[in-house]
Structures are given as structure tokens and as C-alpha cells.
Motif scaffolding. Structure first.
Motif, short mmCIF file in Angstrom:
data_model
loop_
_atom_site.label_atom_id
_atom_site.label_comp_id
_atom_site.label_asym_id
_atom_site.label_seq_id
_atom_site.Cartn_x
_atom_site.Cartn_y
_atom_site.Cartn_z
N LYS A 71 -0.53 -10.06 -10.05
CA LYS A 71 -0.29 -11.49 -10.65
C LYS A 71 1.05 -11.81 -11.33
CE LYS A 71 -3.23 -14.98 -12.59
NZ LYS A 71 -4.45 -15.27 -13.26
N ARG A 72 1.42 -10.58 -11.93
CA ARG A 72 2.83 -10.33 -12.71
C ARG A 72 3.99 -10.33 -11.64
NH1 ARG A 72 3.41 -6.86 -15.70
NH2 ARG A 72 1.57 -5.45 -15.46
N GLY A 73 3.61 -9.97 -10.56
CA GLY A 73 4.59 -9.68 -9.59
C GLY A 73 5.42 -8.26 -9.59
N GLN A 74 4.53 -7.25 -10.53
CA GLN A 74 5.11 -6.13 -10.53
C GLN A 74 4.79 -5.37 -9.28
OE1 GLN A 74 3.10 -3.63 -13.65
NE2 GLN A 74 3.70 -1.81 -12.92
N ILE A 75 3.91 -5.56 -8.49
CA ILE A 75 3.74 -4.89 -7.34
C ILE A 75 3.31 -6.10 -6.46
CG2 ILE A 75 1.26 -4.44 -7.91
CD1 ILE A 75 1.76 -1.66 -6.60
N LYS A 76 3.24 -5.71 -5.06
CA LYS A 76 2.87 -6.70 -3.86
C LYS A 76 1.86 -6.07 -3.09
CE LYS A 76 6.92 -7.62 -1.86
NZ LYS A 76 7.93 -6.86 -2.98
N LEU A 77 1.02 -6.69 -2.23
CA LEU A 77 -0.03 -6.48 -1.51
C LEU A 77 0.37 -5.58 -0.31
CD1 LEU A 77 -2.35 -9.47 -1.30
CD2 LEU A 77 -2.94 -7.50 -2.27
N THR A 78 1.77 -5.85 -0.18
CA THR A 78 2.12 -5.34 1.13
C THR A 78 3.06 -3.96 0.70
OG1 THR A 78 4.11 -6.66 1.05
CG2 THR A 78 2.49 -7.39 2.38
N ASP A 79 3.35 -3.78 -0.40
CA ASP A 79 3.93 -2.51 -1.06
C ASP A 79 3.00 -1.25 -0.73
OD1 ASP A 79 5.95 -3.85 -2.13
OD2 ASP A 79 5.21 -3.80 -4.09
N SER A 80 3.72 -0.27 -0.63
CA SER A 80 3.20 1.03 -0.43
C SER A 80 3.00 1.98 -1.53
CB SER A 80 4.15 1.93 0.67
OG SER A 80 4.08 1.36 1.86
N ILE A 81 1.73 2.70 -1.81
CA ILE A 81 1.37 3.63 -2.75
C ILE A 81 1.57 4.87 -2.17
CG2 ILE A 81 -0.18 4.47 -4.30
CD1 ILE A 81 -1.42 1.49 -4.36
N THR A 82 2.21 5.76 -2.76
CA THR A 82 2.43 7.29 -2.43
C THR A 82 1.47 8.04 -3.23
OG1 THR A 82 4.80 7.00 -2.05
CG2 THR A 82 3.95 9.14 -2.35
N PHE A 83 0.93 9.02 -2.43
CA PHE A 83 -0.33 9.77 -3.13
C PHE A 83 0.51 11.03 -3.80
CE2 PHE A 83 -2.93 7.00 -1.26
CZ PHE A 83 -4.43 7.06 -1.48
N SER A 84 0.24 11.22 -4.96
CA SER A 84 0.82 12.73 -5.38
C SER A 84 -0.27 13.88 -4.91
CB SER A 84 1.01 12.53 -6.90
OG SER A 84 -0.31 12.47 -7.50
N ASP A 85 0.18 14.94 -5.29
CA ASP A 85 -0.51 15.98 -5.29
C ASP A 85 -1.97 15.84 -6.09
OD1 ASP A 85 1.00 17.32 -3.73
OD2 ASP A 85 2.03 18.47 -5.21
N HIS A 86 -1.98 15.47 -7.39
CA HIS A 86 -3.05 15.08 -8.20
C HIS A 86 -3.88 14.12 -7.30
CE1 HIS A 86 -5.44 14.41 -11.68
NE2 HIS A 86 -5.10 13.27 -11.62
N ALA A 87 -3.42 13.05 -7.18
CA ALA A 87 -4.11 11.89 -6.40
C ALA A 87 -4.86 12.57 -5.30
CB ALA A 87 -2.98 10.76 -6.17
N ALA A 88 -4.23 13.15 -4.09
CA ALA A 88 -4.67 13.58 -3.22
C ALA A 88 -5.61 14.80 -3.28
CB ALA A 88 -3.71 14.25 -2.18
N SER A 89 -5.68 15.44 -4.30
CA SER A 89 -6.82 16.49 -4.84
C SER A 89 -8.15 16.01 -5.31
CB SER A 89 -6.10 17.67 -5.77
OG SER A 89 -6.09 17.02 -6.99
N GLN A 90 -8.02 14.68 -5.44
CA GLN A 90 -9.45 14.10 -5.99
C GLN A 90 -10.77 14.40 -5.08
OE1 GLN A 90 -9.56 12.82 -9.34
NE2 GLN A 90 -7.37 14.01 -8.92
N ASP A 91 -11.75 14.82 -5.84
CA ASP A 91 -12.97 15.07 -4.95
C ASP A 91 -13.55 13.94 -4.22
OD1 ASP A 91 -12.86 17.80 -5.90
OD2 ASP A 91 -14.37 17.41 -7.70
N ALA A 92 -14.30 14.28 -3.43
CA ALA A 92 -15.12 13.01 -2.57
C ALA A 92 -15.96 12.27 -3.51
CB ALA A 92 -16.05 13.55 -1.51
N THR A 93 -15.90 10.99 -3.29
CA THR A 93 -15.66 10.32 -2.03
C THR A 93 -14.16 10.20 -2.02
OG1 THR A 93 -17.75 9.45 -1.93
CG2 THR A 93 -16.13 8.34 -0.58
N ASN A 94 -13.39 10.20 -0.73
CA ASN A 94 -12.18 9.90 -0.73
C ASN A 94 -11.67 9.40 0.52
OD1 ASN A 94 -11.86 12.41 0.74
ND2 ASN A 94 -12.00 13.48 -1.27
N LEU A 95 -10.45 9.18 0.95
CA LEU A 95 -10.00 8.89 2.08
C LEU A 95 -9.24 10.15 2.83
CD1 LEU A 95 -8.00 5.33 1.77
CD2 LEU A 95 -10.26 5.81 2.74
N ALA A 96 -9.18 11.08 2.08
CA ALA A 96 -8.31 12.33 2.56
C ALA A 96 -7.15 12.02 2.79
CB ALA A 96 -9.06 12.81 3.75
N VAL A 97 -6.43 11.34 1.87
CA VAL A 97 -4.88 11.09 2.40
C VAL A 97 -4.09 12.27 1.91
CG1 VAL A 97 -2.77 9.59 1.80
CG2 VAL A 97 -5.30 8.49 2.06
#
Length: 458
Positions: A71-97
Motif C-alpha cells: 500500500k505504501r509502495g515499498q514493494i509491488k506485486l510483480t517484484d521478486s523475492i529472493t530466498f536466502s539460505d535461512h528462508a530456503a531451510s524452513q521446515d515443511a510445509t514449504n514450496l521447496a524453493v
């Protein structure tokens, strides 16, 4: 030491063990509340201020802050989010990115709502605040600003943390705040399925199809919390928000929610004299909830809408598959031979388990009961014509041997017209030991072998 002193020491140790045991295996808190989303009036409540664990309801606050950033314009729906090692290591349920891979913001929203993906929730938090810890601090500060005085966050996804606490009343405040502050994004909570890299994920918020006018919001489960649910529905111009925490099964939790909300809609438009202490994020004190207008939305988000926002993961080999009925679809090679409607599992695949359609446990039920070293074996304690007795038999078995089953996973396996009561996530030794002890208690039991993907299926 005198005999009397030894007796007192033994008694003290026994008391400590009993206390710890009681704490470790304490039943989840059962609480509920129902409020009028427009007036802020509390229609009914039970144990609404008793502290418990939010589980994946945590993701409601994660999305609140993401919607605020949009809403504040800090990010857009079409922007990309990069998965860090920490994010990618999160237990199920996940997207396995994979670490370093990206997904679109809109895909992340759908992954959190429909899949309850822990890795996506963590990636959102890191994208907004730089780190999950910093994001959790912002989550807690926002909770206080909204009037959620008994809620503390320690992560973005709801995975178990003893300091992450909330109450039914606070979750009602957050549910109303999402409706009030972000009506332009609230429709995402009505999504029942979405596609990611050629795989269609189905949601598990079955109240959407059991309660007239229901259009969100979120389910959640960890063993310490029980089965949680926040729901919102509109009938005849009146909108209610309900919260049920600590359900013993998803079926009973959903049944309680539907009955509570139906009764609320039949009750005259007045509360029990209590108002929800709802504040605007930057206000100085409680404020009556303004009228809430939620735009109508389809019950599911079209796959084409999601596909347009995809960024492929270059680390995963891709193959063509024509199983979606729409011609060739691109999907990960690791699951191309499987059912395209089944989720990608991490770290395994080859899922064969199917659950009762109407009353299967939430897919995020794996959140705090899985230990990756305990793969390969499980026990079956009966097969039944209905889901409920199968679930009851599995629960009874785990309670009979709490030490063996401390890190196990109940999985009700539907095969034809039978529901097999199974407990997975055991070593071979523990599975054999469990069956021996259960048989001694005159409970039928058999050991079966599984794999990591099967054990993580739910």
C-alpha cells in the motif's frame, strides 16, 4: 544421607518429573471468540484472553505487514523475492524453493494463504525488514499498535517458539484489522488453490465451502497449539469474524466454527456488552471498527494469473508434462512422474499417501512434530470405515506411549473405503518397540516402512 532425607529428595524429584511431563504433554488451550467486524462488538467468547500459540495464524501478521508495504509502495506485486539460505531451510510445509531462487510477491502471498508455506513467509519477512528477527520485532510492535496486547512474535511463519504467544481476542483484532486496513488485498484469503511451476496446490481451509458467505482467513497447527482457525463471513450485509483455537482435530475445529458463526448470524445485531479493543496502527487508543467493505472475489485464483508472476528456479531441471489437461506444462523433473496435484515435498518426493477429503489434518500439521532423522518407519493401529475412529485410534496410541511417539506424526491414510490409522516418523527400533508394547496392551499394531516424502505428506 538419612532415610527420611532420601525420601524427601525422591518425592521432590518425582514431583519435578510429573510437572515437566505435564508441561510437555499438556493439552492445547481451547478458546474462541466471535465479533461483529463493523461495530467491534463481541458476540460470544470463551477463554478469549488465555495465552496460547498462534502456529500458522502468525502468517496473518506477516501478510498484514506485506500488504502495508504494498500500500505504501515499498514493494509491488510483480517484484521478486529472493530466498536466502535461512528462508530456503524452513521446515515443511514449504514450496521447496532453493536458496538464491526467486518468486514473485503475488506468488508468495498465494503460497502463504493456500499452502501455508513457511519458507515463503520467512522470505517475505526478510524482504521487508532485512532479517526475520528484525521482522518479528516489527510484527510485535504492530500487534501492540493494533491493540493486540497479549501477542508476541519471534518468527514470520509460526514454527514453534515458546515465546511466540497470542490469544483468541488478539487474533480477532488482527482479523478485523486485515479487513479494515487492506480491503484491496483481502480477496487473496479466498483463494483455494494456486499453481507454482506446473504443480497445483489445494488449500485446506474447508470452512470456505462449509459456511455461507465465508471468504477467509487462515488455519494453523502445531502440536502445542492444537488446530487453530480464524474465519470471516458476510451474510445479509453483516460481517462476522470468528476465532477457534486449540481444536483437537481439524474436523471438530471447523464444525465448531461453522456452528458458532451460524448462531452468530441468527443472533440480533448486538454484542455481549464488550467491545474489541481495536486500534489503528498509529492511533493513541481504542477505536470502533469502521464499516468494512470487501470486494467480491472468486473462490480460487486462476492459474493463469499466477503463472504470469512466476520466475523459474534455474537450479532445478525442468521437463514437459501434459498431465494438466491444458497441453504441455513445465514442472520439476523430480516430480514429473507423479501426480501434478500433489505438493512438492522437501527433501523427498514420491508421495503416495492420500487423505480423507472432508476431514484430513491441516497440511501444516508437520510443523513441530517432525525430526528429519526419524525417517523410514511407522506403525498402523487399525483400519476403519470412517475417518473419526481412525483418528481417535491413532491419538490413543500416541498418548499410550508418549515417550516413543514424542516426535512422531499421525497420518490417516485413505485407501478405498478404509481409513488406516497410522503414526509415522519413527526409527525401525522405535516402531518395533511401540508395536510390542501396544500389543501387550491388546492393541492391534503392525510396522510399515515409508520414506521421507510420505512421512511429510500432511
Amino acid at each position: 544421607m538419612p532415610l527420611r532425607g532420601l525420601a524427601w529428595l525422591f518425592a521432590g524429584l518425582l514431583l519435578a518429573v510429573v510437572s515437566l511431563s505435564g508441561q510437555a504433554f499438556a493439552k492445547p488451550v481451547a478458546s474462541s471468540i466471535m465479533v461483529d467486524a463493523v461495530t467491534g462488538e463481541v458476540i460470544s467468547s470463551s477463554n478469549a484472553d488465555v495465552s496460547t500459540y498462534p502456529a500458522s495464524l502468525t502468517k496473518m501478521m506477516t501478510l498484514y505487514l506485506l500488504f502495508d508495504a504494498l500500500k505504501r509502495g515499498q514493494i509491488k506485486l510483480t517484484d521478486s523475492i529472493t530466498f536466502s539460505d535461512h528462508a530456503a531451510s524452513q521446515d515443511a510445509t514449504n514450496l521447496a524453493v532453493s536458496a538464491g531462487a526467486k518468486i514473485k510477491v503475488e506468488t508468495a502471498i498465494l503460497a502463504v494463504v493456500v499452502r501455508s508455506a513457511n519458507d515463503a513467509a520467512t522470505a517475505i519477512g526478510e524482504e521487508i525488514a532485512g532479517s526475520e528477527w528484525a521482522f518479528a520485532k516489527t510484527m510485535t510492535q504492530t500487534a501492540r499498535a493494533l491493540g493486540m496486547k497479549n501477542t508476541t512474535y519471534r518468527n514470520a511463519n509460526g514454527l514453534p517458539n515458546p515465546e511466540q504467544r497470542t490469544t483468541a481476542r488478539d487474533q480477532a483484532i488482527l482479523g478485523v484489522a486485515l479487513l479494515r486496513d487492506f480491503p484491496e488485498y483481502y480477496h487473496y484469503f479466498a483463494a483455494e488453490r494456486f499453481s507454482y511451476r506446473g504443480v497445483q496446490y489445494a488449500g485446506h481451509n474447508r470452512v470456505l465451502n462449509k459456511l455461507n458467505g465465508a471468504d477467509g482467513i487462515k488455519t494453523g497447527y502445531i502440536r502445542a497449539s492444537g488446530f487453530n482457525l480464524v474465519s470471516s463471513a458476510e451474510q445479509n450485509g453483516r460481517r462476522l469474524v470468528g476465532v477457534v483455537l486449540g481444536g483437537s482435530t481439524p474436523y471438530l475445529r471447523d464444525k465448531q466454527m461453522v456452528a458458532m458463526m451460524n448462531k452468530g448470524f441468527k443472533t440480533p445485531a448486538k454484542g455481549n456488552g464488550t467491545m474489541l479493543a481495536l486500534s489503528a496502527p498509529n492511533s493513541a487508543g481504542p477505536a470502533k471498527a469502521p464499516a468494512v467493505v470487501v470486494a467480491a472475489a472468486p473462490v480460487s485464483v486462476p492459474a493463469a494469473l499466477v503463472a504470469a508472476a512466476m520466475v523459474p528456479d534455474p537450479a532445478e531441471p525442468m521437463v514437459a508434462s501434459g498431465e494438466d489437461g491444458e497441453g504441455a506444462a513445465i514442472m520439476p523433473a523430480s516430480i514429473s512422474s507423479g501426480d501434478p496435484l500433489l505438493p512438492i515435498l522437501k527433501p523427498g518426493s514420491g508421495l503416495q499417501l492420500q487423505f480423507a477429503n472432508a476431514a484430513a489434518p491441516d497440511s501444516q500439521a508437520i510443523e513441530n512434530v517432525w525430526r528429519s532423522g526419524n525417517t523410514g518407519y511407522g506403525v498402523q493401529v487399525g483400519a476403519y470405515a470412517q475417518y473419526a475412529p481412525a483418528q481417535k485410534a491413532a491419538v490413543k496410541a500416541t498418548r499410550a506411549l508418549p515417550e516413543i511417539f514424542a516426535d512422531s506424526r499421525i497420518a490417516i491414510d485413505e485407501q478405498g473405503k478404509l481409513y488406516r490409522a497410522r503414526v509415522t516418523g519413527l526409527t525401525k527400533a522405535d516402531a518395533e518397540k511401540a508395536c510390542a508394547q501396544l500389543k501387550a496392551k491388546r492393541t492391534d499394531c503392525m510396522v510399515f516402512t515409508t520414506d521421507d516424502g510420505l512421512a511429510k505428506a500432511n
